[in-house]
Design a protein around this motif. Structure first.
Motif, PDB file in Angstrom:
ATOM      1  N   ASP A 182       3.570   5.683  -5.630  1.00 30.09           N
ATOM      2  CA  ASP A 182       3.096   5.390  -6.985  1.00 30.09           C
ATOM      3  C   ASP A 182       4.031   4.443  -7.731  1.00 30.09           C
ATOM      4  OD1 ASP A 182       1.068   5.638  -8.881  1.00 30.09           O
ATOM      5  OD2 ASP A 182       2.180   7.184  -9.983  1.00 30.09           O
ATOM      6  N   LEU A 206       0.824  -1.213   0.000  1.00 30.09           N
ATOM      7  CA  LEU A 206       0.000   0.000   0.000  1.00 30.09           C
ATOM      8  C   LEU A 206       0.855   1.258   0.000  1.00 30.09           C
ATOM      9  CD1 LEU A 206      -2.857  -0.933   2.514  1.00 30.09           C
ATOM     10  CD2 LEU A 206      -3.018  -0.690   0.028  1.00 30.09           C
ATOM     11  N   ARG A 252       2.544   1.532  -3.564  1.00 24.71           N
ATOM     12  CA  ARG A 252       1.595   1.886  -4.621  1.00 24.71           C
ATOM     13  C   ARG A 252       0.875   3.196  -4.353  1.00 24.71           C
ATOM     14  NH1 ARG A 252      -1.393  -3.882  -5.145  1.00 24.71           N
ATOM     15  NH2 ARG A 252       0.270  -5.026  -6.179  1.00 24.71           N
ATOM     16  N   GLY A 253       0.394   3.359  -3.123  1.00 20.83           N
ATOM     17  CA  GLY A 253      -0.450   4.505  -2.810  1.00 20.83           C
ATOM     18  C   GLY A 253       0.302   5.797  -2.579  1.00 20.83           C
ATOM     19  N   VAL A 298      -4.399   0.881  -5.950  1.00 17.95           N
ATOM     20  CA  VAL A 298      -3.559   0.770  -4.750  1.00 17.95           C
ATOM     21  C   VAL A 298      -3.557  -0.657  -4.201  1.00 17.95           C
ATOM     22  CG1 VAL A 298      -3.301   1.560  -2.371  1.00 17.95           C
ATOM     23  CG2 VAL A 298      -3.848   3.194  -4.144  1.00 17.95           C
ATOM     24  N   TRP A 299      -4.719  -1.333  -4.210  1.00 18.58           N
ATOM     25  CA  TRP A 299      -4.803  -2.681  -3.659  1.00 18.58           C
ATOM     26  C   TRP A 299      -4.262  -3.731  -4.610  1.00 18.58           C
ATOM     27  CZ3 TRP A 299      -5.433  -3.791   1.212  1.00 18.58           C
ATOM     28  CH2 TRP A 299      -6.032  -2.846   2.046  1.00 18.58           C
TER      29      TRP A 299
END
Length: 166
Positions: free
Chosen positions: A43, A36, A39-40, A54-55
């Protein structure tokens, strides 16, 4: 010849495996938090293309399950080492440090973007450190020493008054 002062202790299996299960949950959640974060916040596509959000996809769950399995394997390893090896915690820690190093270095050779390689490598390193450190704490808590034998002679005490043994 004098008798040994105290017997060796043992691991309480119930405490060891309940701690191992809790460690597995921590390892799985560490993997999810790492993914998380990558990705979140940064990025960086880890284990899934950017279009998966994100998941991500099922790979996120598989990664978390593999991390949990790693914690359970570590628990089994420390139990086997405790039954067969002197100074088992030292060997356990070294084995885990080297396994963590392999898991940290392996993603760096993948044919993906450098940011994905570094993110995966860091997530693996944090998971390995978490499993190693928590399992060592669990072992310390699960280790049971036998009660002391107050009537056993101390090593080196050959006579009651401290004189030469004749």
């Amino acid at each position: 010849m004098t008798a040994p002062h105290a017997q060796a202790g043992h691991l309480d299996p119930a405490r060891l495996w309940s701690g191992g299960a809790a460690t597995a949950v921590v390892a799985a959640l560490t993997a999810v938090v790492g993914i998380l974060l990558a990705r979140g916040v940064f990025d960086v596509p880890v284990l899934a293309p950017k279009g998966d959000g994100v998941w991500g996809d099922a790979n996120t769950m598989a990664y978390a399950l593999v991390a949990a399995a790693g914690a359970l394997v570590a628990t089994a390893l420390v139990q086997v080492l405790a039954a067969t090896t002197p100074r088992f915690r030292t060997f356990f820690t070294w084995i885990m440090m080297l396994a963590t190093a392999v898991a940290t270095i392996a993603p760096l050779g993948l044919d993906v973007a450098p940011s994905s390689r570094v993110a995966t490598s860091l997530i693996n390193m944090v998971i390995g450190i978490a499993i190693t450190s928590i399992t060592n704490v669990v072992v310390r808590s699960a280790y049971r020493r036998p009660p002391p034998d107050y009537f056993a002679p101390n090593p080196g005490d050959e006579t009651e008054l401290g004189g030469e043994p004749w």
